[in-house]
Design an enzyme around this catalytic site. Structure first.
Site, short mmCIF file in Angstrom:
data_model
loop_
_atom_site.label_atom_id
_atom_site.label_comp_id
_atom_site.label_asym_id
_atom_site.label_seq_id
_atom_site.Cartn_x
_atom_site.Cartn_y
_atom_site.Cartn_z
N TYR A 28 0.10 -0.98 35.08
CA TYR A 28 1.14 0.24 34.38
C TYR A 28 2.23 -0.46 33.58
O TYR A 28 2.60 -0.09 32.42
CB TYR A 28 1.61 1.17 35.39
CG TYR A 28 2.44 2.28 34.59
CD1 TYR A 28 2.19 3.02 33.69
CD2 TYR A 28 4.02 1.97 35.27
CE1 TYR A 28 3.07 3.85 33.14
CE2 TYR A 28 4.76 2.83 34.48
CZ TYR A 28 4.52 3.97 33.55
OH TYR A 28 5.34 4.76 33.13
N SER A 110 15.68 6.76 31.55
CA SER A 110 14.48 7.62 31.08
C SER A 110 14.51 8.80 31.91
O SER A 110 14.81 9.00 33.27
CB SER A 110 13.05 6.63 31.31
OG SER A 110 11.97 7.60 31.31
N GLN A 131 17.77 8.76 28.07
CA GLN A 131 16.97 8.90 26.93
C GLN A 131 15.99 10.29 27.36
O GLN A 131 15.49 10.50 28.27
CB GLN A 131 15.90 7.73 26.88
CG GLN A 131 14.43 8.12 26.28
CD GLN A 131 13.30 8.64 26.97
OE1 GLN A 131 13.02 7.85 27.97
NE2 GLN A 131 12.83 9.53 26.36
N TYR A 133 13.13 13.06 26.98
CA TYR A 133 11.94 13.42 26.61
C TYR A 133 12.02 14.87 26.20
O TYR A 133 12.64 15.69 26.86
CB TYR A 133 10.83 13.31 27.81
CG TYR A 133 10.10 11.93 27.70
CD1 TYR A 133 9.24 11.94 26.63
CD2 TYR A 133 10.24 11.22 28.63
CE1 TYR A 133 8.35 10.58 26.83
CE2 TYR A 133 9.38 9.77 28.55
CZ TYR A 133 8.46 9.62 27.51
OH TYR A 133 7.84 8.67 27.58
N ARG A 168 -4.17 4.34 27.51
CA ARG A 168 -4.24 3.27 28.48
C ARG A 168 -5.55 2.96 29.24
O ARG A 168 -5.27 3.63 30.45
CB ARG A 168 -3.05 3.14 28.90
CG ARG A 168 -1.63 3.43 27.74
CD ARG A 168 -0.35 3.36 28.54
NE ARG A 168 0.54 3.69 27.58
CZ ARG A 168 1.58 4.51 27.77
NH1 ARG A 168 1.94 4.93 29.20
NH2 ARG A 168 2.44 5.05 27.04
N LYS A 255 14.85 6.78 18.79
CA LYS A 255 13.96 5.63 19.32
C LYS A 255 12.60 5.84 18.96
O LYS A 255 11.97 6.81 19.04
CB LYS A 255 14.43 5.55 20.63
CG LYS A 255 13.19 4.36 21.19
CD LYS A 255 13.30 4.11 22.90
CE LYS A 255 12.66 3.02 23.48
NZ LYS A 255 11.31 3.58 23.94
N HIS A 279 7.27 1.32 21.20
CA HIS A 279 7.20 1.72 22.71
C HIS A 279 6.47 0.51 23.25
O HIS A 279 5.69 0.63 24.32
CB HIS A 279 6.27 2.86 22.70
CG HIS A 279 6.72 3.83 23.97
ND1 HIS A 279 7.44 4.96 23.63
CD2 HIS A 279 6.34 3.76 25.24
CE1 HIS A 279 7.66 5.25 24.68
NE2 HIS A 279 6.91 4.93 25.96
N ARG A 282 2.44 0.55 23.51
CA ARG A 282 1.81 1.34 24.53
C ARG A 282 1.34 2.64 23.75
O ARG A 282 0.68 3.39 24.57
CB ARG A 282 2.55 1.87 25.46
CG ARG A 282 3.26 0.52 26.27
CD ARG A 282 4.28 0.68 27.19
NE ARG A 282 4.20 1.53 28.40
CZ ARG A 282 3.54 1.26 29.46
NH1 ARG A 282 3.24 -0.06 29.61
NH2 ARG A 282 3.38 1.90 30.63
C1 LIG Z 1 6.15 0.77 31.80
C2 LIG Z 1 6.76 1.18 30.77
C3 LIG Z 1 7.27 2.45 30.82
C4 LIG Z 1 8.06 3.12 29.63
N1 LIG Z 1 8.71 4.39 29.71
C5 LIG Z 1 9.34 4.62 28.80
C6 LIG Z 1 10.09 5.92 28.76
O1 LIG Z 1 10.05 6.72 29.68
N2 LIG Z 1 10.75 6.37 27.57
C7 LIG Z 1 10.97 5.48 26.80
O2 LIG Z 1 11.81 5.92 25.86
N3 LIG Z 1 10.19 4.66 26.57
C8 LIG Z 1 9.69 4.00 27.57
N4 LIG Z 1 8.74 2.87 27.55
C9 LIG Z 1 8.94 1.92 26.40
C10 LIG Z 1 10.30 0.96 26.47
O3 LIG Z 1 11.58 1.90 26.26
C11 LIG Z 1 10.50 0.04 25.06
O4 LIG Z 1 10.42 0.60 24.20
C12 LIG Z 1 9.38 -1.16 25.68
O5 LIG Z 1 9.01 -1.50 26.75
C13 LIG Z 1 9.82 -2.34 24.75
O6 LIG Z 1 8.71 -3.16 24.86
P1 LIG Z 1 8.66 -4.58 25.75
O7 LIG Z 1 8.13 -4.10 26.68
O8 LIG Z 1 7.84 -5.43 24.84
O9 LIG Z 1 10.45 -4.86 25.74
C14 LIG Z 1 8.16 2.23 28.59
C15 LIG Z 1 7.95 0.72 28.67
C16 LIG Z 1 7.10 0.56 29.54
C17 LIG Z 1 6.65 -0.96 29.67
#
Ligand SMILES: Cc1cc2nc3c(=O)[nH]c(=O)nc-3n(C[C@H](O)[C@H](O)[C@H](O)COP(=O)(O)O)c2cc1C
Length: 380
Positions: A28, A110, A131, A133, A168, A255, A279, A282
């Protein structure tokens, strides 16, 4: 060295995290979406940015201090919002928020992580960012914003890159997609990681603490999936942003900006900052890596709005590359989560110290005294 010398890189932390936590939790955290093309591009293309040293220039000490939104941070990086952190390591949001606060860098909470607005507000003395949602109902939105204000948060981050859940494959296989399921396979994976299992038992099952007051009690996993689906409507647009801008007195950051069009809209809506982000690869596998739109957006709009960046940053040199390409500030998601999954309570402090040491080395090496000067060291 102010970090554990057994783990001098984020990749070392990632390897240890992989051994320490159940496979479904690691996948995950680690995975992108679809075929992981965007995830790969993020880390590969940022590494193509090259920096110019100026060895014979007059140089005294380098300083990483950066002023953003009127606050002087000790380093030009912070912790991106990550959902379900307590699933990857018990107490992860608290561990990271505390470390961020001690090192005077921002931690973004988050909406869907496993600690509450109030708890993180207290731990960071109001220094964390939140942040949001986007809730489907305005009353819920208003209540969450009120809680943030009461808990002392200054900076609100709204998210535009989750109009739908990312596709995913690993999470789908592992039952972590919506609605989630808990399979025998996952239970066996937990049993194979006794340290994680013990810590999880000690701290209790992770919950969506910020959302608890709005959730019916004792939901099974399927009902939880439906609750989340009904409660949030990730698709953001200008009409949804306007009332938030009117209501929120603090700084407002968008963001998930991935192109000039959305950056321009953010400026027109009166936002204070944008995080150029995909993100962490993702959401849209066919999208650009973030370093590309970052350079374009920073060039065009850097003097009108604070331009920040995340996605693909894994080291001090990567932070430097991003700053040289025009980012005012950077964030990381996975790097810190690998740290906490690898080293538990010490993971936040270790990862920040490691990145600071690496970034300081780059600054001294290229003779860059201030964070604002990085742009003079870009080989264009
Ligand atoms: C496991 C996971 C969960 C995430 N959950 C959120 C989230 O709840 N809210 C959000 O704005 N971004 C979320 N993100 C995105 C991160 O805020 C961020 O944009 C991203 O991890 C940046 O890339 P990096 O992992 O390569 O540093 C998530 C990323 C990951 C890896």
């Amino acid at each position: 060295m102010s970090f554990n010398t057994k783990y001098p890189s984020v990749e070392d932390l990632r390897s240890r995290a992989k051994k320490r936590i159940p496979k479904f939790a690691f996948e995950y955290l680690d995975g992108g979406c679809n075929e992981d093309v965007n995830l790969y591009k993020n880390t590969a293309e940022i590494r193509e940015v090259e920096l110019l040293p100026q060895y014979l220039s007059k140089h005294t000490a380098s300083s990483m201090k950066t002023t953003l939104f009127g606050h002087e941070y000790d380093a030009p990086f912070g912790m991106a919002p990550v959902g379900l952190q307590g699933l990857m390591w018990p107490n992860a949001p608290e561990i990271l928020a505390k470390a961020a606060s001690t090192h005077n860098v921002p931690f973004i909470l988050s909406t869907v992580t496993t600690s509450s607005i109030e708890r993180i507000g207290e731990l960071t003395e109001g220094k964390a960012w939140f942040q949001l949602y986007h809730p489907a109902k305005n009353e819920l939105r208003d209540d969450i914003l009120l809680r943030c204000e009461k808990a002392g948060y200054d900076t609100l981050v709204i998210l535009c890159d989750v109009p739908t859940f990312g596709f995913r494959p690993r999470d789908i296989r592992n039952g972590l997609a919506m609605p989630p399921t808990m399979s025998i396979k996952n239970i066996l994976q937990i049993l194979g990681k006794p340290n994680w299992a013990l810590q999880t038992l000690k701290h209790g099952q992770p919950n969506f603490e910020t959302l608890k007051p709005y959730m019916p009690k004792n939901l099974d996993l399927k009902q939880l999936g439906k609750f989340m689906d009904d409660t949030f409507s990730g698709r953001l647009n200008e009409e949804k942003i306007k009332p938030i801008r009117d209501m929120w007195k603090g700084k407002l950051v968008l963001k998930g900006v991935a192109n000039e069009l959305d950056a321009e809209r953010a400026i027109n809506l009166g936002l204070d900052g944008i995080i150029v982000s995909n993100h962490g690869g993702r959401q849209l596998d066919a999208g650009e890596s973030t370093i590309k739109p970052l350079s374009r957006i920073a060039k065009k709009y850097g003097d009108q709005i604070e331009v920040m960046m995340d996605s693909g940053i894994r080291s001090g040199p990567d932070i430097a590359r991003s700053l040289a390409s025009g980012a005012k500030f950077t964030f990381m998601g996975r790097s810190f989560m690998y740290g906490v999954a690898a080293l538990g309570n010490k993971g936040g402090d270790h990862t920040i110290s490691l990145l600071k040491t690496q970034l300081q080395q780059v600054m001294e090496q290229i003779c860059c005294e201030k964070v604002e000067d990085f742009k003079n060291h870009l080989i264009d």
